[in-house]
Design an enzyme around this catalytic site. Structure first.
Site, mmCIF file in Angstrom:
data_model
loop_
_atom_site.group_PDB
_atom_site.id
_atom_site.type_symbol
_atom_site.label_atom_id
_atom_site.label_comp_id
_atom_site.label_asym_id
_atom_site.label_seq_id
_atom_site.Cartn_x
_atom_site.Cartn_y
_atom_site.Cartn_z
ATOM 1 N N LYS A 198 0.837 -1.191 0.000
ATOM 2 C CA LYS A 198 0.000 0.000 0.000
ATOM 3 C C LYS A 198 0.882 1.255 0.000
ATOM 4 O O LYS A 198 0.701 2.155 -0.793
ATOM 5 C CB LYS A 198 -0.918 -0.050 1.230
ATOM 6 C CG LYS A 198 -1.820 1.141 1.375
ATOM 7 C CD LYS A 198 -2.753 1.003 2.568
ATOM 8 C CE LYS A 198 -3.393 2.353 2.861
ATOM 9 N NZ LYS A 198 -4.296 2.324 3.987
ATOM 10 N N GLU A 204 10.467 -4.669 4.573
ATOM 11 C CA GLU A 204 10.531 -6.087 4.196
ATOM 12 C C GLU A 204 10.229 -6.252 2.702
ATOM 13 O O GLU A 204 10.929 -6.954 1.970
ATOM 14 C CB GLU A 204 9.511 -6.910 4.999
ATOM 15 C CG GLU A 204 9.809 -7.043 6.486
ATOM 16 C CD GLU A 204 9.176 -5.951 7.314
ATOM 17 O OE1 GLU A 204 8.893 -4.848 6.774
ATOM 18 O OE2 GLU A 204 8.964 -6.182 8.524
ATOM 19 N N GLY A 256 -4.837 -1.806 4.871
ATOM 20 C CA GLY A 256 -4.059 -2.954 4.389
ATOM 21 C C GLY A 256 -4.758 -4.275 4.634
ATOM 22 O O GLY A 256 -4.865 -5.125 3.741
ATOM 23 N N ARG A 257 -5.271 -4.462 5.841
ATOM 24 C CA ARG A 257 -5.885 -5.759 6.189
ATOM 25 C C ARG A 257 -7.274 -5.940 5.589
ATOM 26 O O ARG A 257 -7.904 -6.973 5.779
ATOM 27 C CB ARG A 257 -5.899 -5.928 7.713
ATOM 28 C CG ARG A 257 -6.534 -4.781 8.479
ATOM 29 C CD ARG A 257 -6.203 -4.862 9.965
ATOM 30 N NE ARG A 257 -6.679 -3.718 10.735
ATOM 31 C CZ ARG A 257 -6.003 -2.583 10.886
ATOM 32 N NH1 ARG A 257 -4.837 -2.418 10.282
ATOM 33 N NH2 ARG A 257 -6.481 -1.596 11.626
ATOM 34 N N GLU A 342 -4.962 -6.543 14.773
ATOM 35 C CA GLU A 342 -4.464 -5.220 14.365
ATOM 36 C C GLU A 342 -5.609 -4.206 14.423
ATOM 37 O O GLU A 342 -5.391 -3.020 14.641
ATOM 38 C CB GLU A 342 -3.856 -5.275 12.947
ATOM 39 C CG GLU A 342 -2.787 -4.224 12.710
ATOM 40 C CD GLU A 342 -2.058 -4.364 11.380
ATOM 41 O OE1 GLU A 342 -2.701 -4.271 10.328
ATOM 42 O OE2 GLU A 342 -0.825 -4.556 11.389
ATOM 43 N N HIS A 373 -5.212 -33.167 17.121
ATOM 44 C CA HIS A 373 -4.077 -34.012 17.508
ATOM 45 C C HIS A 373 -2.917 -33.173 18.017
ATOM 46 O O HIS A 373 -1.776 -33.642 18.050
ATOM 47 C CB HIS A 373 -3.652 -34.877 16.326
ATOM 48 C CG HIS A 373 -4.757 -35.800 15.903
ATOM 49 N ND1 HIS A 373 -4.949 -37.030 16.482
ATOM 50 C CD2 HIS A 373 -5.773 -35.632 15.016
ATOM 51 C CE1 HIS A 373 -6.017 -37.603 15.934
ATOM 52 N NE2 HIS A 373 -6.536 -36.775 15.056
ATOM 53 N N LYS A 502 9.140 -0.859 14.299
ATOM 54 C CA LYS A 502 9.732 -0.524 12.992
ATOM 55 C C LYS A 502 10.844 0.502 13.176
ATOM 56 O O LYS A 502 11.932 0.368 12.622
ATOM 57 C CB LYS A 502 8.672 0.085 12.065
ATOM 58 C CG LYS A 502 7.687 -0.882 11.474
ATOM 59 C CD LYS A 502 6.795 -0.130 10.472
ATOM 60 C CE LYS A 502 5.567 -0.919 10.096
ATOM 61 N NZ LYS A 502 4.606 -0.176 9.294
HETATM 62 O O1 F6P Z 1 3.055 -2.724 9.773
HETATM 63 C C1 F6P Z 1 1.704 -2.989 9.640
HETATM 64 C C2 F6P Z 1 1.233 -2.732 8.247
HETATM 65 O O2 F6P Z 1 1.142 -1.372 8.016
HETATM 66 C C3 F6P Z 1 -0.091 -3.417 7.991
HETATM 67 O O3 F6P Z 1 -1.162 -2.711 8.481
HETATM 68 C C4 F6P Z 1 -0.059 -3.584 6.520
HETATM 69 O O4 F6P Z 1 -1.001 -4.521 6.086
HETATM 70 C C5 F6P Z 1 1.360 -4.026 6.326
HETATM 71 O O5 F6P Z 1 2.094 -3.289 7.275
HETATM 72 C C6 F6P Z 1 1.931 -3.840 4.960
HETATM 73 O O6 F6P Z 1 1.915 -2.502 4.565
HETATM 74 P P1 F6P Z 1 2.122 -2.098 3.062
HETATM 75 O O7 F6P Z 1 1.045 -2.697 2.254
HETATM 76 O O8 F6P Z 1 2.081 -0.599 3.053
HETATM 77 O O9 F6P Z 1 3.472 -2.611 2.619
#
Ligand code: F6P
Length: 533
Positions: A198, A204, A256-257, A342, A373, A502
């Site tokens: 987003k 990452e 995002g979620r 979240e 199990h 972060k």
């Molecule tokens: O760190 C949390 C977050 O902002 C989530 O809410 C989001 O889904 C995820 O990181 C990834 O964010 P992005 O889509 O901006 O890379």
């Protein structure tokens, strides 16, 4: 603590020792404590919620302003007020005739335009009109994390019977092991990489995107030509070198979620095709319509939320297990962990005051029957009560394995029955007597075989895990989280709690490379020393 909450707690205390099973003396209970929506049924009769509790919970929803907030959300108001944003993921699944206003602008034409572009691109990839350097695209790697990974990864797995496009893989973790394991065996010349973020700043994702580009550059002359991007940040996707023809944008009012319904679902669309993706959206839309129209007493998301509030904030059960008896929903618990934790893992109310109750629960789970199990032992006999949310399809996709589906369903129903019914000491004694145990040894052995019972659960039964039904299930949970958030008085749509870690990670990177650790606490300093040593 308002009177409504207190009255509910008093009631819960007064019925705490009542066997749930005894509530079924009322022959109408199963029907009265079940709700249907679009072919699915939620049974919440195996809980200690009685008519009085239900009425009080429904009142709680009413006085908490759920209806008003719901109208505000669907109406494009900026209900995410700590980020100054509207919350309009529902518009992503809006029908052809829908008009959704935000800041005085109808957002639907742009949504439709982007979706049409996605469909064209997906068809081109799936038919081989769009190729990689080595020909037709055989594999897609979606690089994203959190909502840019969990939603599409979960949906891709869930819709396996509908896959007729390229294989889709997901890379999320910054651990190099993840991307290394995914690209091993893939041909860069026939692979498409989607960078899904987003913000297009998530460390990452951007790190993995660079690694993927380097991997592709070893074999492909123009790697950027085999990259697509999904983001709200067009300037950043351009800076990364991705052609705007393969950039699919969305607005900041999609959290995002909550984003799998739009461009973040591109990898899903590539796997199952635009038509099946449209069915998925239609399922979400059907749940929206139910959520908007059904009276609270017959409203599945509202009732599921009230069951959640009853178990967590009223009865004090801190976690809930999500137990899909559906192997293809094996990533659903992880998806719901983000969606629920979240969204509702906050301790401050909208107005900045401390939350008067606990925040949302710890959500966890695994598919049945595997969990049986593994951790069900604790759910049956541990000292803590874990409300369980079972889900199962009436029919599986594997018609030739119908006998296995029957076994799956039997297990699902057996678990909720066992949790509620339990096994008394007398019953356990009788079992041990039959085995020949006597005296103190009989007593000791029998005690280990007692199940306290009276453990609550809900069961969601859906016809079959089709794209439409999956859309319904996800939207059901989204609205459930929304309703719980409104009742708790918090903002379900921000996530400030992820920021501190972060920031500290960014500061630690140069320290691990040899920088000065003296500003760190003793433990962190010692770990840095050990890691550098
Ligand atoms: O760190 C949390 C977050 O902002 C989530 O809410 C989001 O889904 C995820 O990181 C990834 O964010 P992005 O889509 O901006 O890379």
């Amino acid at each position: 603590m308002s009177e409504k909450w207190q009255a509910l707690r008093d009631h819960a205390l007064s019925v705490a020792r009542r066997p749930i099973l005894s509530l079924f003396e009322d022959k109408g209970r199963a029907a009265a404590f079940s709700v249907d929506a679009g072919g699915a049924r939620l049974d919440y009769s195996k809980t200690n919620i009685d008519e009085q509790a239900k009425a009080m919970l429904l009142t709680l929803a009413e006085v908490s302003g759920v209806a008003e907030k719901r109208a505000a959300m669907f109406g494009g108001e900026k209900i995410n007020d700590t980020e100054g944003r509207a919350v309009l993921h529902t518009a992503l699944r809006g029908g052809i005739e829908a008009k959704v206003m935000c800041d005085g602008v109808d957002v639907m034409p742009e949504i439709r335009k982007t979706k049409a572009r996605m469909a064209i691109f997906a068809r081109e990839v799936r038919t081989g009109k769009f190729t990689g350097q080595g020909g037709k695209i055989t594999d897609v790697i979606n690089i994203g994390i959190g909502g840019s990974d969990l939603g599409p990864a979960m949906v891709t797995l869930a819709l396996a019977p509908y896959h007729d496009g390229p294989r889709v893989h997901y890379v999320s973790n910054v651990d190099g092991a993840h991307i290394a394991d995914v690209v091993r065996g893939l041909n860069p010349e026939t692979t498409l990489v989607i960078v899904a973020s987003k913000t297009f700043t998530t460390i990452e994702t951007m790190t993995n995107a660079e690694t993927a580009r380097a991997w592709m550059a070893e074999k492909v002359n123009n790697p950027a030509a085999q990259f697509a991007a999904v983001s709200t940040a067009a300037d950043k996707t351009a800076a990364f070198g991705i052609d705007s023809a393969r950039v699919f944008g969305f607005e900041d009012w999609v959290g995002g979620r909550y984003s799998v319904w739009g461009p973040i679902g591109l990898a899903v669309m590539l796997a199952v095709g635009p038509e099946a993706f449209e069915d998925f959206l239609a399922g979400g839309r059907a749940m929206d319509e139910h959520f908007l129209a059904a009276p609270f007493a017959q409203n599945m998301p509202v009732l599921l939320a009230l069951v959640g509030i009853w178990h967590n904030q009223i009865c004090g059960y801190a976690s809930r297990a999500v137990l899909p008896y559906d192997q293809r929903l094996s990533r659903l618990p992880a998806y719901l962990q983000q969606l629920e934790m979240e969204s509702n893992g906050k301790s401050v109310a909208m107005d900045g005051s401390d939350l008067p109750t606990h925040s949302g629960p710890v959500v966890w789970g695994e598919p049945g029957t595997n969990g049986q199990h593994a951790f069900y032992q604790l759910i049956h006999q541990g000292t803590r009560v874990v409300p369980c949310e079972f889900m199962v399809a009436k029919a599986g996709h594997e018609a030739d394995l119908a006998h296995q589906h029957l076994l799956l369903v039997s297990n699902c129903l057996a678990q909720s029955e066992a949790l509620m019914r339990g096994r008394s000491l007398n019953e356990a004694r009788a079992i041990m007597e039959k085995k020949g145990a006597v005296g103190d040894e009989l007593e000791r052995q029998a005690r280990h075989r007692v199940f306290p019972g009276n453990r609550p659960s809900t069961t969601l039964v859906y016809p079959k895990l089709t794209p439409f039904v999956l859309g319904q299930i996800i939207a059901l949970y989204e609205h459930r989280v929304f309703v719980e958030g409104v009742i708790l008085g918090l903002n379900s749509f921000d996530q400030w709690g992820v920021e501190l870690g972060k920031e500290l990670a960014l500061a630690l990177q140069p320290i691990l490379e040899g920088g000065d650790a003296s500003g760190k606490d003793g433990s962190t300093q010692a770990l840095v020393d050990y890691l550098r040593g």
